[in-house]
Design an enzyme around this catalytic site. Structure first.
Site, PDB file in Angstrom:
ATOM      1  N   ARG A 114       0.445 -18.031  24.454  1.00 57.05           N
ATOM      2  CA  ARG A 114       0.236 -17.039  25.235  1.00 57.05           C
ATOM      3  C   ARG A 114      -0.255 -15.735  24.936  1.00 57.05           C
ATOM      4  NH1 ARG A 114       5.230 -19.299  25.854  1.00 57.05           N
ATOM      5  NH2 ARG A 114       5.415 -20.394  27.891  1.00 57.05           N
TER       6      ARG A 114
ATOM      7  N   LYS B 135       8.951 -17.667  24.705  1.00 56.39           N
ATOM      8  CA  LYS B 135       9.845 -17.126  25.664  1.00 56.39           C
ATOM      9  C   LYS B 135      11.341 -17.377  25.417  1.00 56.39           C
ATOM     10  CE  LYS B 135       6.875 -17.474  29.968  1.00 56.39           C
ATOM     11  NZ  LYS B 135       6.879 -17.948  31.162  1.00 56.39           N
TER      12      LYS B 135
ATOM     13  N   HIS C 200      -5.110 -16.949  29.626  1.00 58.42           N
ATOM     14  CA  HIS C 200      -4.455 -17.878  30.346  1.00 58.42           C
ATOM     15  C   HIS C 200      -5.397 -19.057  30.273  1.00 58.42           C
ATOM     16  CE1 HIS C 200       0.008 -18.277  30.412  1.00 58.42           C
ATOM     17  NE2 HIS C 200      -0.375 -19.252  31.086  1.00 58.42           N
TER      18      HIS C 200
ATOM     19  N   ARG D 260      -5.564 -21.023  27.262  1.00 60.76           N
ATOM     20  CA  ARG D 260      -4.344 -22.003  27.259  1.00 60.76           C
ATOM     21  C   ARG D 260      -4.470 -23.189  28.218  1.00 60.76           C
ATOM     22  NH1 ARG D 260       1.401 -21.521  25.902  1.00 60.76           N
ATOM     23  NH2 ARG D 260       2.931 -22.210  27.409  1.00 60.76           N
TER      24      ARG D 260
ATOM     25  N   HIS E 118       6.848 -25.234  26.551  1.00 59.67           N
ATOM     26  CA  HIS E 118       7.301 -25.707  27.616  1.00 59.67           C
ATOM     27  C   HIS E 118       8.586 -26.294  27.820  1.00 59.67           C
ATOM     28  CE1 HIS E 118       3.027 -25.865  30.034  1.00 59.67           C
ATOM     29  NE2 HIS E 118       3.610 -24.643  29.660  1.00 59.67           N
TER      30      HIS E 118
ATOM     31  N   TYR F 185      -1.173 -30.627  33.866  1.00 65.54           N
ATOM     32  CA  TYR F 185      -2.308 -30.806  33.474  1.00 65.54           C
ATOM     33  C   TYR F 185      -2.890 -32.053  33.442  1.00 65.54           C
ATOM     34  CZ  TYR F 185      -1.898 -26.129  31.492  1.00 65.54           C
ATOM     35  OH  TYR F 185      -1.692 -24.687  31.399  1.00 65.54           O
TER      36      TYR F 185
END
Length: 307
Positions: free
Chosen positions: A157, A180, A252, A255, A278, A287
């Site tokens: 990110r 995150k 993004h 990404r 993730h 995806y």
């Protein structure tokens, strides 16, 4: 307990104990400020005064606002409210959760927009000189090429790349990324990105660093301060314009393209999940729909009996 005190306690909880990012906490703070203001206007400024009927009325009013709010914004707002009340029950402040029956709207699933490999290459070439080219001495273009190469090579990110320190690249062909919730992951760095970053570190960053205060941040702005996310966005927009790309390109996009190209190349979805950071493979599996669509297009255009 007064609602404003309850909100402060909840925000401290998600910041310190759950380790949510500053951006997420700021979004929750805005949502809950609006929630508390609405409750106060309906004579409910204390946690004991909040009822399921009030919570339902608040959610219904927000959902029917004009212009209609985005489903994602409404879902986050309701998540903020539910998180607050669940926290109060766990802490023993409240006996029951008045938001228990609140169900967030189902956001429409949008397939991520990925660029083709040729478009990515054009975008990278438009950003700056080829790594190793000693002719171009524009330090800003060297930085821009390194930034975009790293975004595409790692799928990180943009906020994660902006937080990188020079030492995070000290492990050769792998990069330590803080994602995150302050979770760290290790991501390989390809030879193209490594060469671009090395050129930036050798020929551009020392000069940029001299223009400002000492900082360990990897990417610096023209005045020597750490590069911001907004500046990174402008770098990408400038490169996209020079490359003649009509499609919308954002941080993004790199990404999305990273994940899509890996899956098209045969990478396992679990590996891609780990590389993207993730928490759930379900997030990564969106995806796979992109690659299935690509396979269908090839089939329809190639098989003599497809149509």
């Amino acid at each position: 307990m007064k609602l404003d005190r309850a909100v402060d306690a909840y925000l401290r909880h998600i910041t310190i104990e759950r380790g949510l990012s500053a951006h997420t906490v700021a979004a929750y703070r805005r949502d809950l400020a609006g929630y508390c203001a609405w409750l106060a206007a309906h004579d409910a400024s204390d946690t004991d005064a909040v009822t399921p009927a009030l919570v339902a009325a608040f959610a219904a009013e927000r959902a029917s606002a004009q212009p209609p709010p985005a489903a994602t914004s409404l879902a986050r707002l309701q998540s903020s409210v539910r998180g607050l009340h669940r926290f109060l029950v766990r802490e023993g402040v409240a006996d029951a959760d008045p938001s228990d029956r609140l169900r967030p709207p189902k956001a429409p699933q949008r397939l991520p927009k990925a660029l083709s490999i040729a478009q990515i290459e054009a975008l990278l070439d438009a950003a700056g000189p080829v790594p190793g080219d000693a002719v171009d001495t524009d330090i800003i273009r060297l930085r821009d090429r390194a930034l975009l190469e790293l975004l595409y090579a790692t799928g990180a990110r943009v906020s994660e790349v902006m937080q990188l320190d020079v030492d995070d690249l000290a492990h050769g062909d792998v990069l330590r990324v803080r994602g995150k919730g302050s979770k760290e992951r290790i991501v390989p760095v390809g030879s193209y990105a490594r060469a671009a970053v090395d050129a930036y570190l050798a020929r551009a960053r020392p000069e940029l660093s001299r223009r400002g205060r000492a900082t360990p941040r990897l990417f610096l702005g023209a005045r020597g301060a750490p590069l911001s996310r907004q500046s990174a966005w402008l770098v990408i927009q400038g490169a996209a314009q020079r490359a003649g790309l009509s499609a919308h390109v954002s941080p993004h996009t790199f990404r999305h393209s990273f994940a899509t190209h890996l899956l098209q190349g045969g990478a396992d979805v679990r590996v891609v999940q780990e590389l993207l950071g993730h928490a759930s493979v379900a997030t990564t599996q969106i995806y796979t729909h992109v690659t299935v669509d690509a396979l269908r297009d090839v089939y329809l255009t190639s098989h003599p009996r497809a149509r």
